[in-house]
Enzyme design. Structure first.
Site, PDB file in Angstrom:
ATOM      1  CB  SER A 187      -0.379  -8.137  -0.955  1.00  0.00           C
ATOM      2  OG  SER A 187      -1.031  -9.047  -0.070  1.00  0.00           O
ATOM      3  CD  GLU A 194     -11.598   5.279   1.939  1.00  0.00           C
ATOM      4  OE1 GLU A 194     -11.121   4.179   1.689  1.00  0.00           O
ATOM      5  OE2 GLU A 194     -11.584   6.144   1.068  1.00  0.00           O
ATOM      6  CE  LYS A 253      -4.411  -1.507   1.594  1.00  0.00           C
ATOM      7  NZ  LYS A 253      -4.320  -2.900   2.216  1.00  0.00           N
TER       8      LYS A 253
HETATM    9  C1  LIG Z   1      -5.032  -3.848   1.616  1.00  0.00           C
HETATM   10  C2  LIG Z   1      -4.363  -5.284   1.404  1.00  0.00           C
HETATM   11  C3  LIG Z   1      -4.755  -6.123   0.574  1.00  0.00           C
HETATM   12  C4  LIG Z   1      -6.204  -5.910  -0.144  1.00  0.00           C
HETATM   13  O1  LIG Z   1      -6.093  -4.653  -1.178  1.00  0.00           O
HETATM   14  P1  LIG Z   1      -5.817  -4.823  -2.790  1.00  0.00           P
HETATM   15  O2  LIG Z   1      -6.209  -3.512  -3.064  1.00  0.00           O
HETATM   16  O3  LIG Z   1      -6.750  -5.738  -3.418  1.00  0.00           O
HETATM   17  O4  LIG Z   1      -4.488  -5.363  -3.010  1.00  0.00           O
HETATM   18  C5  LIG Z   1      -4.035  -7.282   0.331  1.00  0.00           C
HETATM   19  N1  LIG Z   1      -2.936  -7.443   1.058  1.00  0.00           N
HETATM   20  C6  LIG Z   1      -2.582  -6.933   2.091  1.00  0.00           C
HETATM   21  C7  LIG Z   1      -1.338  -7.099   2.845  1.00  0.00           C
HETATM   22  C8  LIG Z   1      -3.466  -5.563   2.405  1.00  0.00           C
HETATM   23  O5  LIG Z   1      -2.956  -4.751   3.197  1.00  0.00           O
END
Ligand SMILES: *Cc1c(COP(=O)(O)O)cnc(C)c1O
Length: 392
Positions: A378, A112, A90
Site C-alpha cells: 500500500s 481530518e 491514498k
Molecule cells: C493509511 C494507510 C493504510 C491504511 O488505510 P486503509 O484505508 O486500510 O488502506 C495502509 N497503508 C498505507 C501506506 C497507508 O498510508
C-alpha cells in the site's frame, strides 16, 4: 452468486448504513444523491483516468518477487502502490473526491487526519486543483507527525489542531463533522478510507477499485489468466484492501486474506485487531465491529503503525469476515517489523509499516507450488524509517 457489494440502503450485510445527527442529514443526502451520477459520467472518468496516469503514475507495476516467492514456495506478485505520487494508495481517493467536490459546486475542502498521510494526500490534490483546504488534526498528532504537518502547510493547507479529549483522531473527526454541518453549502468533507456513513465506504471503494482493475489486466499479461489464487492486503479502515478485492468479490476462486494490526497481541490491552476482538457497534456514523470494553465503551486502539491504529473497520470488510468470504490475520508489531526487514534485504523495497502487516500474513498461509498470490504494497516506508531504526 452472493453479492458482497453495498445494497440500496447502504448496507453490507448487517454493517454500514448512515447513523448521523439531523444536522448532517442534508450534507449526506446531497452526497448520496450525486456521487454515482458524477463518478459514473464519461467526463469524470476521463479526467480521473488522465490524472491517475499522468499525475499519480498509474498503472502501478505488478512485480513478480524473486526471493520472496522462493521463500514461500509459490509465485508472489506485489502490487506497487508505494510507487504512486506521495507514496501510497491514498492519492487515488483524494483525487477522486476533490474532482467530485468541484463537480458538486463546492470550493472548500475539509479533511481530518491522524498520522497525516490522508491530510498530505488531500492537501496535495487541493494545491493541484486550487481548492481551499482545511485539515483537522488532534494536537497530540500535530506534535507527533511534525513532518506531515509541515508538508501540508507547504502545500497551502491550513492545519487546525484540535484540543478536545485525547487530542487525536476521534476528536479531529468530531471537529470536521462540526465544520461540515455548519458550512455544507460550499464545503466537501473528504474521508480517507472506506469508513463513515453511507455513501462514503462505497464511494472510496469505487475510487480505489482502479487497483483491482489493473490487477486483472496485469495478471492477464503475466499469467494468461485474469485472477490470482490469493489477494492479500492490510486493513486500517480498509481502502487499499477494498481497491484490491473490488472486482474479485464475487469470484470465489480467489481467496481473500486481510491483515489487521495485532499490536502486542490481539489478546493484550495493546491492539487494533478490530475484526478479531470487536463487537457490533456504531462508530463515526456507521454500524461495524468496534473494539469495546465490558461497558460497551470504545477501547483505545494501539498499533506500531499509525495508519492501522483505528478502533473500527470498514463495513464491507466486517461483512466479508462475518460471511467467511475473507480470512483475517492479526499481525503483531514484531511480525510486521520482521517482514519489513526481510523485504528490504531480499527485494530492495522498504515497505510502509502498514504494508508490512500484509507481508507478515504470508507466514500464516500454507501455499501450493502453483499458487499465484497478489499482495498489495500500500505504501513506501520512508515515513517509517525512524520506527524501523529504533527497532533494528
Ligand atoms: C493509511 C494507510 C493504510 C491504511 O488505510 P486503509 O484505508 O486500510 O488502506 C495502509 N497503508 C498505507 C501506506 C497507508 O498510508
Amino acid at each position: 452468486m452472493k453479492d458482497y457489494q453495498v445494497n440500496n440502503e447502504g448496507y453490507y450485510g448487517e454493517f454500514g448504513g448512515a447513523y448521523i445527527p439531523d444536522s448532517l442529514r442534508h450534507c449526506v443526502d446531497e452526497l448520496r444523491e450525486n456521487y454515482l451520477k458524477v463518478i459514473e459520467s464519461p467526463e469524470f472518468k476521463e479526467e480521473f483516468r488522465k490524472l491517475l496516469r499522468d499525475y499519480v503514475g498509474r498503472p502501478s507495476p505488478l512485480y513478480l518477487t524473486n526471493r520472496l516467492s522462493k521463500k514461500h514456495g509459490c509465485k508472489i506478485y506485489l502490487k506497487r502502490e508505494d510507487l504512486n505520487h506521495t507514496g501510497a494508495h491514498k492519492i487515488n481517493n483524494a483525487i477522486g473526491q476533490v474532482l467530485l467536490a468541484k463537480r458538486m459546486g463546492k470550493r472548500r475542502i475539509i479533511a481530518e487526519t491522524g498520522a497525516g498521510q490522508h491530510g498530505v494526500a488531500t492537501a496535495t490534490v487541493c494545491a493541484l486543483m486550487k481548492m481551499e483546504c482545511i485539515v483537522y488534526m488532534g494536537k497530540t498528532d500535530v506534535e507527533r507527525q511534525h513532518i506531515n504537518v509541515e508538508k501540508m502547510r507547504m502545500l497551502g493547507a491550513e492545519v487546525r489542531p484540535v484540543t478536545a479529549g485525547s487530542m487525536t483522531l476521534t476528536e479531529a473527526v468530531d471537529a470536521a463533522i462540526d465544520d461540515w454541518s455548519k458550512n455544507s453549502a460550499d464545503t466537501f468533507y473528504v474521508i480517507g478510507s472506506t469508513v463513515g456513513p453511507h455513501p462514503y465506504p462505497d464511494l472510496v471503494a469505487r475510487l480505489q477499485s482502479v487497483i483491482s482493475e489493473e490487477i486483472k489486466q496485469q495478471m492477464m499479461e503475466h499469467e494468461g489468466r485474469d485472477y490470482p489464487d490469493y489477494l492479500i492486503a492490510c486493513i486500517g479502515g480498509g481502502s487499499n484492501a477494498a481497491g484490491t478485492i473490488y472486482h474479485y468479490l464475487d469470484d470465489e476462486r480467489v481467496k481473500i486474506v486481510l491483515a489487521e494490526a495485532g499490536g502486542k497481541g490481539a489478546d493484550t490491552e495493546y491492539t487494533a485487531a478490530t475484526i478479531s476482538i470487536g463487537k457490533d457497534g456504531i462508530l463515526h456514523g456507521f454500524k461495524t465491529l468496534v473494539m469495546q470494553d465490558e461497558n460497551g465503551e470504545m477501547r483505545e486502539p494501539y498499533s506500531i503503525s499509525a495508519g492501522l491504529d483505528y478502533p473500527g473497520i470498514g463495513p464491507m470488510h466486517a461483512n466479508l469476515a462475518k460471511k467467511g468470504r475473507a480470512t483475517v490475520a492479526a499481525i503483531t508489531d514484531d511480525e510486521a517489523l520482521e517482514a519489513a526487514f526481510y523485504l528490504t534485504r531480499t527485494e530492495g523495497i522498504i515497505p510502509a509499516l502498514e504494508s508490512s502487516h500484509a507481508l507478515a500474513a504470508l507466514d500464516k498461509i500454507k501455499f501450493n507450488p502453483d499458487d499465484i498470490v497478489v499482495l498489495t504494497l500500500s505504501g513506501r516506508g520512508d515515513k517509517d524509517i525512524h520506527t524501523y531504526l529504533s527497532n533494528r
